[in-house]
Design a protein around this motif. Structure first.
Motif, PDB file in Angstrom:
ATOM      1  N   ARG A  50      45.056  45.491  58.408  1.00  0.00           N
ATOM      2  CA  ARG A  50      46.170  46.134  57.703  1.00  0.00           C
ATOM      3  C   ARG A  50      45.637  46.805  56.443  1.00  0.00           C
ATOM      4  NH1 ARG A  50      50.303  41.086  58.686  1.00  0.00           N
ATOM      5  NH2 ARG A  50      49.515  40.727  60.772  1.00  0.00           N
ATOM      6  N   ALA A  51      46.218  47.927  56.111  1.00  0.00           N
ATOM      7  CA  ALA A  51      45.870  48.668  54.894  1.00  0.00           C
ATOM      8  C   ALA A  51      47.104  48.665  54.002  1.00  0.00           C
ATOM      9  CB  ALA A  51      45.447  50.087  55.227  1.00  0.00           C
ATOM     10  N   THR A  52      46.932  48.192  52.774  1.00  0.00           N
ATOM     11  CA  THR A  52      48.050  48.062  51.842  1.00  0.00           C
ATOM     12  C   THR A  52      47.693  48.772  50.543  1.00  0.00           C
ATOM     13  OG1 THR A  52      48.654  45.964  52.845  1.00  0.00           O
ATOM     14  CG2 THR A  52      49.515  46.390  50.657  1.00  0.00           C
ATOM     15  N   VAL A  53      48.673  49.474  49.985  1.00  0.00           N
ATOM     16  CA  VAL A  53      48.444  50.264  48.777  1.00  0.00           C
ATOM     17  C   VAL A  53      49.475  49.900  47.716  1.00  0.00           C
ATOM     18  CG1 VAL A  53      48.411  52.611  47.819  1.00  0.00           C
ATOM     19  CG2 VAL A  53      47.428  52.181  50.070  1.00  0.00           C
ATOM     20  N   ALA A  54      49.011  49.835  46.471  1.00  0.00           N
ATOM     21  CA  ALA A  54      49.897  49.704  45.309  1.00  0.00           C
ATOM     22  C   ALA A  54      50.000  51.076  44.665  1.00  0.00           C
ATOM     23  CB  ALA A  54      49.340  48.692  44.311  1.00  0.00           C
ATOM     24  N   HIS A  78      43.883  32.097  57.826  1.00  0.00           N
ATOM     25  CA  HIS A  78      43.747  32.657  56.484  1.00  0.00           C
ATOM     26  C   HIS A  78      43.826  34.178  56.516  1.00  0.00           C
ATOM     27  CE1 HIS A  78      39.634  32.877  58.057  1.00  0.00           C
ATOM     28  NE2 HIS A  78      39.381  33.801  57.147  1.00  0.00           N
ATOM     29  N   VAL A  79      44.049  34.750  55.353  1.00  0.00           N
ATOM     30  CA  VAL A  79      43.916  36.194  55.166  1.00  0.00           C
ATOM     31  C   VAL A  79      42.507  36.436  54.659  1.00  0.00           C
ATOM     32  CG1 VAL A  79      44.546  38.095  53.609  1.00  0.00           C
ATOM     33  CG2 VAL A  79      46.320  36.878  54.860  1.00  0.00           C
ATOM     34  N   TYR A  80      41.807  37.337  55.343  1.00  0.00           N
ATOM     35  CA  TYR A  80      40.489  37.771  54.887  1.00  0.00           C
ATOM     36  C   TYR A  80      40.630  39.195  54.375  1.00  0.00           C
ATOM     37  CZ  TYR A  80      35.711  39.010  54.345  1.00  0.00           C
ATOM     38  OH  TYR A  80      34.537  39.421  53.779  1.00  0.00           O
ATOM     39  N   VAL A  81      40.221  39.409  53.131  1.00  0.00           N
ATOM     40  CA  VAL A  81      40.308  40.724  52.505  1.00  0.00           C
ATOM     41  C   VAL A  81      38.959  41.414  52.655  1.00  0.00           C
ATOM     42  CG1 VAL A  81      40.790  41.982  50.365  1.00  0.00           C
ATOM     43  CG2 VAL A  81      42.013  39.846  50.865  1.00  0.00           C
ATOM     44  N   ASP A  82      38.938  42.492  53.458  1.00  0.00           N
ATOM     45  CA  ASP A  82      37.713  43.269  53.666  1.00  0.00           C
ATOM     46  C   ASP A  82      37.356  44.043  52.399  1.00  0.00           C
ATOM     47  OD1 ASP A  82      38.326  42.483  56.275  1.00  0.00           O
ATOM     48  OD2 ASP A  82      38.082  44.466  57.140  1.00  0.00           O
ATOM     49  N   ASP A  83      38.349  44.716  51.845  1.00  0.00           N
ATOM     50  CA  ASP A  83      38.158  45.544  50.657  1.00  0.00           C
ATOM     51  C   ASP A  83      39.357  45.386  49.739  1.00  0.00           C
ATOM     52  OD1 ASP A  83      35.669  47.117  51.078  1.00  0.00           O
ATOM     53  OD2 ASP A  83      36.744  47.891  52.817  1.00  0.00           O
ATOM     54  N   LEU A  84      39.087  45.273  48.452  1.00  0.00           N
ATOM     55  CA  LEU A  84      40.125  45.290  47.424  1.00  0.00           C
ATOM     56  C   LEU A  84      39.609  46.210  46.328  1.00  0.00           C
ATOM     57  CD1 LEU A  84      42.764  44.330  46.159  1.00  0.00           C
ATOM     58  CD2 LEU A  84      41.557  42.322  45.315  1.00  0.00           C
ATOM     59  N   ILE A  85      40.303  47.314  46.127  1.00  0.00           N
ATOM     60  CA  ILE A  85      39.831  48.361  45.222  1.00  0.00           C
ATOM     61  C   ILE A  85      40.947  48.685  44.233  1.00  0.00           C
ATOM     62  CG2 ILE A  85      38.955  50.732  45.076  1.00  0.00           C
ATOM     63  CD1 ILE A  85      38.561  50.376  48.263  1.00  0.00           C
ATOM     64  N   THR A  86      40.603  48.746  42.960  1.00  0.00           N
ATOM     65  CA  THR A  86      41.519  49.255  41.939  1.00  0.00           C
ATOM     66  C   THR A  86      40.914  50.536  41.385  1.00  0.00           C
ATOM     67  OG1 THR A  86      42.237  47.028  41.357  1.00  0.00           O
ATOM     68  CG2 THR A  86      42.667  48.756  39.754  1.00  0.00           C
ATOM     69  N   ASP A  87      41.732  51.555  41.250  1.00  0.00           N
ATOM     70  CA  ASP A  87      41.285  52.838  40.702  1.00  0.00           C
ATOM     71  C   ASP A  87      40.584  52.592  39.371  1.00  0.00           C
ATOM     72  OD1 ASP A  87      41.050  55.362  39.499  1.00  0.00           O
ATOM     73  OD2 ASP A  87      42.971  56.051  40.295  1.00  0.00           O
ATOM     74  N   GLN A  88      39.353  53.077  39.267  1.00  0.00           N
ATOM     75  CA  GLN A  88      38.567  52.825  38.048  1.00  0.00           C
ATOM     76  C   GLN A  88      39.233  53.379  36.794  1.00  0.00           C
ATOM     77  OE1 GLN A  88      34.823  54.406  39.275  1.00  0.00           O
ATOM     78  NE2 GLN A  88      35.500  56.534  39.195  1.00  0.00           N
ATOM     79  N   ALA A 105      50.910  36.099  48.370  1.00  0.00           N
ATOM     80  CA  ALA A 105      52.278  35.847  48.831  1.00  0.00           C
ATOM     81  C   ALA A 105      52.424  36.206  50.308  1.00  0.00           C
ATOM     82  CB  ALA A 105      53.277  36.637  47.976  1.00  0.00           C
ATOM     83  N   GLU A 106      51.823  37.302  50.718  1.00  0.00           N
ATOM     84  CA  GLU A 106      51.898  37.718  52.127  1.00  0.00           C
ATOM     85  C   GLU A 106      51.170  36.711  53.006  1.00  0.00           C
ATOM     86  OE1 GLU A 106      53.056  40.439  55.267  1.00  0.00           O
ATOM     87  OE2 GLU A 106      53.861  39.784  53.349  1.00  0.00           O
ATOM     88  N   LEU A 115      43.302  32.403  51.264  1.00  0.00           N
ATOM     89  CA  LEU A 115      42.910  33.812  51.154  1.00  0.00           C
ATOM     90  C   LEU A 115      41.413  33.788  50.866  1.00  0.00           C
ATOM     91  CD1 LEU A 115      44.560  36.808  49.636  1.00  0.00           C
ATOM     92  CD2 LEU A 115      42.343  36.177  48.695  1.00  0.00           C
ATOM     93  N   GLN A 116      40.662  34.596  51.584  1.00  0.00           N
ATOM     94  CA  GLN A 116      39.209  34.639  51.432  1.00  0.00           C
ATOM     95  C   GLN A 116      38.761  36.096  51.261  1.00  0.00           C
ATOM     96  OE1 GLN A 116      38.216  30.723  52.132  1.00  0.00           O
ATOM     97  NE2 GLN A 116      36.738  31.827  53.311  1.00  0.00           N
ATOM     98  N   LEU A 117      37.657  36.276  50.560  1.00  0.00           N
ATOM     99  CA  LEU A 117      37.015  37.586  50.476  1.00  0.00           C
ATOM    100  C   LEU A 117      35.560  37.400  50.091  1.00  0.00           C
ATOM    101  CD1 LEU A 117      36.627  38.376  47.213  1.00  0.00           C
ATOM    102  CD2 LEU A 117      39.055  38.833  47.408  1.00  0.00           C
TER     103      LEU A 117
END
Length: 147
Positions: A50-54, A78-88, A105-106, A115-117
């Motif tokens: 899944r791809a999620t955006v804020a 578990h949820v495994y997070v492949d990528d977590l990126i915040t705009d620099q 929460a999800e 939750l793992q990463l």
């Protein structure tokens, strides 16, 4: 991001939404070009990723997460997070925290117990953020390129 604003966070699927997220994703994945990113995301989404955006108040993508639900003997569901990126350009303004809180929460909503990463050893600022958010270093991740 102002203290009273909560970003809109939603899971995205289509080309237009993925293209809108590409400039943000390219900050972490400069080895990709947009076409390769789109092709790979479509493959991963087809496999359950899944791809999620804020989004900020103007609708600009400010944080991106690529994640999946997995079950493993070692950690259970578990949820495994492949990528977590915040705009620099907006780091330390709450977008990464909002995304991580949403992911937690999800994961709970989906019945996950963890939750793992993984985070590259060359990213000490990301590590400091994860530790502030109560994630802990629990293992070494090993890999080898198969050529």
């Amino acid at each position: 991001m102002s203290a009273d604003y909560l970003p809109e966070i939603r899971t995205i699927l289509g080309d237009a939404e993925l293209r809108a997220a590409w400039p943000l994703v390219s900050q972490l994945r400069p080895e990709f070009d947009e076409a390769r990113f789109l092709a790979q995301m479509h493959r991963q989404i087809a496999e359950g990723c899944r791809a999620t955006v804020a989004f900020d108040a103007q609708g600009v993508p400010r944080a991106f997460a690529c994640w999946r639900v997995m079950e493993m003997l070692a950690v259970g569901l578990h949820v495994y997070v492949d990528d977590l990126i915040t705009d620099q350009s907006v780091r330390s303004q709450g977008y990464g925290k909002a995304m991580l809180d949403w992911l937690k929460a999800e994961a709970k909503r989906l019945g996950c117990v963890r939750l793992q990463l993984d985070s590259g050893t060359h990213r000490p600022h990301a590590h400091a953020f994860y530790m502030r958010e109560r994630l802990r270093i629990e293992a070494f991740h090993f890999g080898v390129e198969l050529t």
